[in-house]
Design a protein around this motif. Structure first.
Motif, PDB file in Angstrom:
ATOM      1  N   HIS A   1      47.356  34.376  28.681  1.00  0.00           N
ATOM      2  CA  HIS A   1      47.101  33.068  29.223  1.00  0.00           C
ATOM      3  C   HIS A   1      48.069  32.332  30.099  1.00  0.00           C
ATOM      4  O   HIS A   1      47.560  31.854  31.004  1.00  0.00           O
TER       5      HIS A   1
ATOM      6  N   MET B   1      46.886  31.498  34.082  1.00  0.00           N
ATOM      7  CA  MET B   1      47.301  30.291  34.413  1.00  0.00           C
ATOM      8  C   MET B   1      47.983  30.438  35.868  1.00  0.00           C
ATOM      9  O   MET B   1      47.968  29.581  36.790  1.00  0.00           O
TER      10      MET B   1
ATOM     11  N   ALA C   1      46.178  31.597  38.593  1.00  0.00           N
ATOM     12  CA  ALA C   1      45.002  30.441  39.062  1.00  0.00           C
ATOM     13  C   ALA C   1      45.653  29.480  39.868  1.00  0.00           C
ATOM     14  O   ALA C   1      45.186  29.244  40.831  1.00  0.00           O
ATOM     15  N   MET C   2      47.102  29.207  39.400  1.00  0.00           N
ATOM     16  CA  MET C   2      47.649  28.124  40.334  1.00  0.00           C
ATOM     17  C   MET C   2      48.021  28.774  41.687  1.00  0.00           C
ATOM     18  O   MET C   2      48.086  27.994  42.787  1.00  0.00           O
TER      19      MET C   2
ATOM     20  N   VAL D   1      42.496  28.799  42.229  1.00  0.00           N
ATOM     21  CA  VAL D   1      41.087  29.086  41.715  1.00  0.00           C
ATOM     22  C   VAL D   1      41.107  28.570  40.225  1.00  0.00           C
ATOM     23  O   VAL D   1      42.035  28.073  39.652  1.00  0.00           O
ATOM     24  N   THR D   2      40.108  28.806  39.564  1.00  0.00           N
ATOM     25  CA  THR D   2      39.889  28.444  38.086  1.00  0.00           C
ATOM     26  C   THR D   2      40.611  29.495  37.391  1.00  0.00           C
ATOM     27  O   THR D   2      40.575  30.747  37.686  1.00  0.00           O
ATOM     28  N   PRO D   3      40.745  29.410  35.986  1.00  0.00           N
ATOM     29  CA  PRO D   3      41.453  30.488  35.323  1.00  0.00           C
ATOM     30  C   PRO D   3      40.369  31.413  35.149  1.00  0.00           C
ATOM     31  O   PRO D   3      40.813  32.777  35.047  1.00  0.00           O
ATOM     32  N   ILE D   4      39.132  31.305  35.006  1.00  0.00           N
ATOM     33  CA  ILE D   4      37.967  32.271  34.739  1.00  0.00           C
ATOM     34  C   ILE D   4      38.047  33.172  35.993  1.00  0.00           C
ATOM     35  O   ILE D   4      38.047  34.488  35.837  1.00  0.00           O
ATOM     36  N   GLU D   5      38.172  32.633  37.076  1.00  0.00           N
ATOM     37  CA  GLU D   5      38.028  33.442  38.417  1.00  0.00           C
ATOM     38  C   GLU D   5      39.143  34.195  38.455  1.00  0.00           C
ATOM     39  O   GLU D   5      39.446  35.430  38.715  1.00  0.00           O
ATOM     40  N   ALA D   6      40.593  33.552  37.937  1.00  0.00           N
ATOM     41  CA  ALA D   6      41.881  34.273  38.052  1.00  0.00           C
ATOM     42  C   ALA D   6      41.813  35.471  37.220  1.00  0.00           C
ATOM     43  O   ALA D   6      42.291  36.569  37.397  1.00  0.00           O
ATOM     44  N   GLU D   7      41.272  35.322  35.883  1.00  0.00           N
ATOM     45  CA  GLU D   7      41.130  36.506  35.032  1.00  0.00           C
ATOM     46  C   GLU D   7      40.239  37.416  35.386  1.00  0.00           C
ATOM     47  O   GLU D   7      40.377  38.791  35.351  1.00  0.00           O
TER      48      GLU D   7
ATOM     49  N   GLN E   1      37.111  31.670  50.044  1.00  0.00           N
ATOM     50  CA  GLN E   1      36.820  30.372  49.725  1.00  0.00           C
ATOM     51  C   GLN E   1      35.381  29.933  49.934  1.00  0.00           C
ATOM     52  O   GLN E   1      35.281  30.427  51.195  1.00  0.00           O
TER      53      GLN E   1
END
Length: 83
Positions: free
Chosen positions: A14, A18, A21-22, A26-32, A66
């Motif tokens: 996690h 995170m 993502a930062m 982007v969002t954490p879901i997109e980062a994953e 983006q």
């Protein structure tokens, strides 16, 4: 979501998500999803390298595309005007 053997392993994963993502904004879901795509791509390239074949897949961009910012005309509605 992948299964984890321990709570510590979940927290490490996690944290990586995170931080990415930062970094990418982007969002954490997109980062994953991005992490998963990179992992799949690297596994494919390693498999092709073992066979002595160069991978035909194009590289994954580090920063995902983006969406375009909305134009001012999109918000130019009469009901939005306030005096």
């Amino acid at each position: 979501m992948p299964r984890f053997a321990s709570h510590a392993e979940y927290c490490r994963h996690h944290r990586k998500v995170m931080e990415l993502a930062m970094e990418l904004g982007v969002t954490p879901i997109e980062a994953e999803a991005h992490m998963k795509a990179v992992e799949v791509r690297e596994r494919h390239r390693a498999k092709m390298a073992r066979r002595g074949i160069r991978s035909a897949l194009p590289p994954i961009p580090l920063i995902p595309d983006q969406p375009a910012a909305p134009r001012f005309d999109d918000f130019d509605a009469r009901w939005m005007m306030r005096n």
